[in-house]
Structures are given as C-alpha cells and as structure tokens.
Design an enzyme around this catalytic site. Structure first.
Site, PDB file in Angstrom:
ATOM      1  N   PRO A 185      51.416  32.232  29.434  1.00  0.00           N
ATOM      2  CA  PRO A 185      49.986  32.499  28.364  1.00  0.00           C
ATOM      3  C   PRO A 185      50.362  33.054  27.701  1.00  0.00           C
ATOM      4  CG  PRO A 185      50.605  33.893  31.049  1.00  0.00           C
ATOM      5  CD  PRO A 185      51.626  33.613  30.871  1.00  0.00           C
ATOM      6  N   PRO A 186      49.011  32.842  26.783  1.00  0.00           N
ATOM      7  CA  PRO A 186      49.713  33.186  25.410  1.00  0.00           C
ATOM      8  C   PRO A 186      50.341  35.061  24.978  1.00  0.00           C
ATOM      9  CG  PRO A 186      47.418  33.064  25.117  1.00  0.00           C
ATOM     10  CD  PRO A 186      47.973  32.753  26.747  1.00  0.00           C
ATOM     11  N   GLY A 187      51.007  35.589  24.534  1.00  0.00           N
ATOM     12  CA  GLY A 187      51.489  36.693  24.283  1.00  0.00           C
ATOM     13  C   GLY A 187      52.501  38.153  25.362  1.00  0.00           C
ATOM     14  N   ASP A 230      28.817  41.181  36.032  1.00  0.00           N
ATOM     15  CA  ASP A 230      29.142  41.212  36.992  1.00  0.00           C
ATOM     16  C   ASP A 230      28.871  40.284  37.902  1.00  0.00           C
ATOM     17  OD1 ASP A 230      29.090  43.951  36.945  1.00  0.00           O
ATOM     18  OD2 ASP A 230      27.337  44.624  36.995  1.00  0.00           O
ATOM     19  N   THR A 268      58.099  33.269  22.115  1.00  0.00           N
ATOM     20  CA  THR A 268      58.621  33.089  20.541  1.00  0.00           C
ATOM     21  C   THR A 268      59.971  34.038  20.765  1.00  0.00           C
ATOM     22  OG1 THR A 268      55.959  32.770  20.374  1.00  0.00           O
ATOM     23  CG2 THR A 268      58.471  33.109  18.357  1.00  0.00           C
ATOM     24  N   GLY A 316      55.619  36.731  25.056  1.00  0.00           N
ATOM     25  CA  GLY A 316      56.904  36.578  24.786  1.00  0.00           C
ATOM     26  C   GLY A 316      57.653  35.277  24.670  1.00  0.00           C
ATOM     27  N   HIS A 346      23.284  52.624  37.025  1.00  0.00           N
ATOM     28  CA  HIS A 346      24.339  51.187  37.051  1.00  0.00           C
ATOM     29  C   HIS A 346      25.610  51.666  38.064  1.00  0.00           C
ATOM     30  CE1 HIS A 346      25.034  46.668  36.709  1.00  0.00           C
ATOM     31  NE2 HIS A 346      25.717  47.190  36.464  1.00  0.00           N
ATOM     32  N   GLU A 347      25.907  51.724  36.736  1.00  0.00           N
ATOM     33  CA  GLU A 347      28.135  52.610  37.252  1.00  0.00           C
ATOM     34  C   GLU A 347      27.860  53.189  38.132  1.00  0.00           C
ATOM     35  OE1 GLU A 347      29.421  51.199  34.908  1.00  0.00           O
ATOM     36  OE2 GLU A 347      27.977  50.227  33.498  1.00  0.00           O
ATOM     37  N   HIS A 354      28.363  51.310  41.071  1.00  0.00           N
ATOM     38  CA  HIS A 354      29.566  50.724  41.196  1.00  0.00           C
ATOM     39  C   HIS A 354      30.578  51.857  41.942  1.00  0.00           C
ATOM     40  CE1 HIS A 354      29.140  46.713  38.817  1.00  0.00           C
ATOM     41  NE2 HIS A 354      28.542  47.693  38.140  1.00  0.00           N
TER      42      HIS A 354
END
Ligand code: ADP
Length: 605
Positions: free
Chosen positions: A208-210, A505, A214, A212, A428-429, A432
């Site tokens: 995946p990108p990022g 959600d 390079t 390492g 709501h939170e 969860h």
C-alpha cells in the site's frame, strides 16, 4: 537502430529573434547611447552662463531650433531651445565662446553600422553556438537527440555517507531480509558467480502507499554504496510517441556505464500496465513498455545492474513484465504491525523533542492500520501542536491528539450545534460505546468525544485493541456490526426518531456484513464459495462480484437480514441499559470528551 532523427529546427523562429534584437538595438539602444551625454537646460541658464563667460563651444542648430553648448572645459554638453534673440550672436562673441560646426561628433558611419547591425548578429550566433554545444554534451554521444529530448532525466544519487540505510527503515523485517541479499551481491558478485547463482534482474516492491517502498530502494543503494538511478514511471510517458522508449534506452545506457548500480522505477504501473490489445490503446505507453522489456532481456545476468520497481497495483502489471527473467522477485511491503508501528514511531520521534511521559506502545495501538508515512505525519503533527501551545517538547497528549487529527481532521472551532443536536450526538456516541462494552470480544473504548472535526464527523468513539489481531471470528464481526448500529439504535430508543448522523456507520456495517457473506464464507447458504473477489488489494480493496443475478439478489437479502439482526440486538442492549445510557450521555454532553476509564467507572458504578 538506436538513431532518432533530429527534429528540424523551425528557421523562421530564429529569423524573428534576430530581427527583434536588431530593432531593439536600433530604436532603443542607439538613440539612448547618443543622447546620454546631453543635458537639457532652459534658455535663462544659457544666458546666465554666457554672461558669466562659462561657455566653451557653441553650435546653433537653426533647423532643429536648438542650441548646443559646452562648459568651459568641454566636459558637459548642454542643450536649450532657440528663442528669438537678435543680440545673441553679439553676446556670445563677447563672452568669448568658440563657434563650432559640430559639438557632438557624429559617430562614424562604419562604426554605427558595426554597432547596430553586425554586433547583435555576432552576439546571437555566439550564443546559439554555445547553447547547442552544451545541449549536445548533455544529450551525450551518438545516441543523443537535439535539445535533450529522449534523455532519461533519471536522478542519480551517487554513494553518500549520509544516505538512507536499512536502520532508517523501521519494521518491514521480511522486506529488509529479502533485500539484504541484493546488497551482499553488489558487494561480492564473485561469491555468487562462483556457485553459478544469478541474481534476479528485477525486484518488485509491492504494498500500500506510504509503507516505505521508495525508502527501502534508497536504503539498498545506501547500504550497497552504489549509484542509484531513480525515476517515476510517469516520467517516461511523453506526449510524443517514441520519446518514452528513447528515455528507457538512455536510462539503461547510463546504468550499464555506471554498473554496479541500482535503477529504481517508482509507480511502474504508469508504463507497465497490462496491454489490453484494444484499438486506440496508448501507443506511447506500449512502446515504452516494449522497450523496457527488451532492455531487461538485453542486459546480461550478473552485469551488476539491479532493477527495483515499486507499485501498489501489482495486479494491473503486464504479465510479460513479471515473468521469470524480468521482475521475477516480488517483495511485499505491507502495512506495519503493532511492533512495526512502534518502531517507526521511535525512528521518527528521534527527529523531535519528546516529553518523558510518551508511551509509544499505546500510540502504536491507537494508530492501528496506519502506514509508515501516516505515522511519520502523526509525529510531525504532535511536534507542531507542541509549538502551537508554546511548549518545548511534544507530550503524550499531543501525540494522541495528532492521531485524531490524522484520522478525523482538526477540531472545528466554530461549528455551531444546537443544544438538541449536541444531545443527539452524545447519545449516538454513547450508544456505540455501550453496545461495544456490553458485548464480549469488543475492543475496549479508549475515548469518546463530541467535538466536531473538519472531516465532518460530529463525534466519535475510539476503540483500541489490546494487542495485534490477525483473525476475526464470525461472532467478533457480528459484534462489530452491532456496535456500528449502536449509534442509530440509541437515537431510536431515546428520541424515537432517526437522523443522518449514522451514514458512515451504515456504510461500514454494510461492507462488513457483505464481506462476511461473499468473501469469508460465513453464511450457511453459500458455504465456502467466493462471491466477490478483491481487485485492488492495496488501494481501498475494491471488489468485483462473480455470481449470477439471482445469487446477487439473495446476497443482498442476507446482508439486510444480518444487519437487521445486529441492529435489533443493539437496540435491545440499550433498552436494557437505558439508565446507564442516560447517565453516560449526559456526562459526555457536559464534558464533550471523556476517556475510556471515565466511561468504565460510570458504567460499573
Ligand atoms: P511508498 O514509496 O511506499 O509510497 P515512501 O517510501 O515514499 O512510501 O514513504 C513515505 C514516507 O513515510 C517516508 O519518507 C518515511 O518518512 C515514512 N515511512 C514509511 N515507511 C517507513 C518505515 N518503515 N520506517 C520509517 N519511515 C517510514
């Protein structure tokens, strides 16, 4: 044949430039040169100077209606307009001025011709000569093209003591182990030749990108202490067909001269994409790819040129590129695990000042799923936050906040929620968090906040796993879906109506449930049949369906049933714990941000 025809220079272009320079010299520069020494004064000054006998020579130019005169030692030339003044000659005579035919000597016609016509042309030819020589030198030799077209432009990082080393790349132990062999080969090629072993010509870093990729390629060059040519796949693709191929040729030519060396092609998909054979395909890209394939076949094994390439879409690469003899080794560079994340954080933390209270383990756990680049960003954000608050070092709180910044964006300072909205978000939170806490196998709640973020989230509940998880049971996924529906369930239980707050959600719950049925074989009906395949493993994990329309309809039905079951379960949990729900939601409403411990204390209190 390697020859590339020189493009014809458009001659008219040069003529126009020459003409422009000539006009410029003749109409602006020459008059300016001529007039420079003449000072313009008024007639009064002229009379005063005459009376004071300060005039050297004088010339009356009746036609131009002006008088030119000099001072006593002829160093300055003055000019004034003519006025009807009959006594002028007499007065001038008395002042002892010398009547002169020509004060300003006209430039000799030959000199003036040389200056205004021959000199500019000579300068122009000189510059042209110099430029073309320079360009030829840079393009290099017989294979060169006019004005550097077809040059590879590869950046060369010649060995340097402060180059990136393997120790700078944290985690990624498997990838490093794999690449160590390359370094060893570049140091001791004979050791391999003696046994008859040959190094792979090309190594493909996928992930995946990022993560390492390079960095790893640079580290190989840094460790091996050899020149490093770096180029991005997209740099090969030019507007003109054939240019990309010429660039590939040039790159390999340079590389062979500098062997042993490493050639790194980033984002190789830009040139190595599968050729689909459709009409009107990208000719330039295909030619470039063909050239790359030819070059890879062309250089001998053990010639000392190692080709590294990186991509996050290995599935789109042309099979000709990945066959043995070309990019035959594939090194996965995956997202870091818990230990890897901790190491990456430590490597980057060396660059900033940290307070002693920092617990990297906890940060690494919180930043689950983050790539190396994101972790580097988290450290930098923390340092920025410390500076913003006028502190000398970054603290644990800075780091935790910066994780949230990277995940959810900055806190929105001026978001105005109505009181009722704030209450809904709080419920709501807590919905969860409560559903998560009441089920087994759920990650503990770390933090709950209802401070709006720039990403658009009005609040969120952060759950952090204790350790690394590699497998998830069916029950765990179901519980996760129930937790995701918990927010909406709380709205229903408490307010009796629903809001748009649950859109994210809903998306996640659907994705998970769908994956359970189509990919994880977790439904009775479809058993272990794959209904979907992942097409884009490293970039978002897009899937494509591989089943009949009827099956698809059945899958949809099952997904709906699964989510409904979990939603119902969440509603039940919240109804059963209504009192705790109210108590926690009011506490969150007051404080806006609460920690996992506060949450647990109230829950168990
Ligand atoms: P990629 O080529 O895989 O997209 P890069 O090699 O360009 O990723 O990495 C981007 C940045 O992320 C690096 O400059 C580095 O700061 C950081 N980074 C990524 N992975 C690591 C790692 N394993 N160790 C240390 N830093 C890393």
């Amino acid at each position: 044949m390697n020859e590339v025809k020189r493009p014809k220079k458009p001659l008219i272009y040069y003529y126009v430039i020459v003409l422009l320079i000539l006009l410029l010299v003749n109409f602006l520069l020459m008059p300016w040169l001529m007039q420079r020494q003449i000072q313009e004064v008024d007639y009064g000054t002229f009379i005063t100077m005459t009376e004071n006998k300060e005039i050297g020579q004088v010339e009356i130019q009746a036609q131009e209606n002006q008088i030119l005169f000099t001072n006593q030692d002829d160093t300055v030339v003055y000019k004034t307009g003519m006025v009807d003044d009959p006594d002028l000659t007499q007065r001038l005579y008395e002042s002892g001025a010398e009547f002169s035919g020509e004060i300003i000597e006209q430039m000799s016609p030959i000199l003036s011709f040389l200056l205004s016509w021959v000199l500019p042309i000579a300068i122009f030819i000189g510059i042209g000569h110099y430029m073309s020589k320079k360009l030829m030198q840079r393009a290099g030799g017989a294979n060169s093209m006019a004005f550097g077209m077809g040059k590879s432009n590869a950046k060369v990082y010649v060995k340097s003591s402060e180059g990136i080393k393997f120790s700078d790349v944290a985690g990624e132990d498997e990838a490093k182990e794999n690449l160590t062999e390359i370094v060893d080969y570049l140091h001791n090629p004979n050791k391999y030749k003696e046994v008859g072993a040959s190094m792979p010509k090309g190594i493909l870093l996928v992930g995946p990108p990022g993560t390492g990729k390079t960095m790893l390629a640079k580290a190989v060059a840094g460790e091996a202490n050899v020149p490093f040519f770096s180029m991005s796949g997209s740099e090969f693709v030019e507007m003109f067909v054939g240019m990309g191929a010429a660039k590939v040729r040039d790159l390999f030519k340079q590389a062979k001269e500098k062997a042993p060396c490493i050639v790194f092609i980033d984002e190789i998909v830009a040139i190595g994409k599968k050729r689909d054979g459709q009409l009107g395909g990208n000719d330039e890209r295909e030619q470039t790819l063909n050239q790359l394939l030819t070059e890879m076949d062309g250089f001998e094994e053990n010639s000392g040129v190692i080709l590294l390439a990186a991509t996050n879409r290995p599935e789109s690469l042309d099979p000709a590129l990945t066959r043995p003899g070309r990019f035959d080794r594939r090194v996965p560079v995956e997202l870091p695990d818990l230990k890897g994340r901790e190491e990456i954080l430590k490597v980057h933390a060396k660059k900033i000042k940290l307070a002693p209270d920092v617990d990297f383990g906890k940060i690494a756990r919180m930043a689950s799923g983050a790539s190396g680049a994101e972790l580097a960003n988290i450290i930098n954000e923390a340092a920025l936050r410390a500076v913003r608050s006028g502190r000398k070092s970054a603290t644990q709180a800075d780091l935790e906040e910066s994780i949230e910044v990277v995940i959810a964006g900055y806190q929105k300072k001026n978001a105005i929620l109505t009181d009722q909205e704030k209450k809904i978000v709080a419920y709501h939170e807590i919905g969860h968090a409560l559903v998560a806490a009441m089920q087994s196998h759920s990650a503990p709640v770390q933090k709950i906040t209802i401070v709006p973020r720039t990403s658009g989230a009005l609040g969120y509940t952060m759950q952090v796993e204790e350790g690394e998880h590699y497998l998830m049971s069916k029950e765990e996924i179901e519980n996760k879906v129930a937790t995701l529906t918990g927010g909406r369930a709380a709205e229903e239980v408490v307010f009796g109506y629903v809001t748009t707050g649950a859109s994210n959600d809903i998306e996640q719950a659907t994705k998970l449930s769908r994956a359970m049925i189509t990919r994880y074989g977790m439904s009775e009906q479809f058993d272990m049949v794959a209904m979907e395949t992942v097409t884009n493993q490293y970039l978002g994990g897009d899937t494509s369906l591989a089943c009949s329309a009827q099956t698809q309809a059945e899958i949809d039905r099952q997904v709906v049933a699964l989510v409904k079951r979990q939603h119902q379960k969440a509603r039940q949990i919240l109804t059963d714990n209504r009192q705790k729900l109210d108590e926690l939601a009011m506490y969150l409403y007051e404080k806006e941000t609460i920690t996992g411990e506060e949450f647990m204390t109230i829950l168990n209190g």
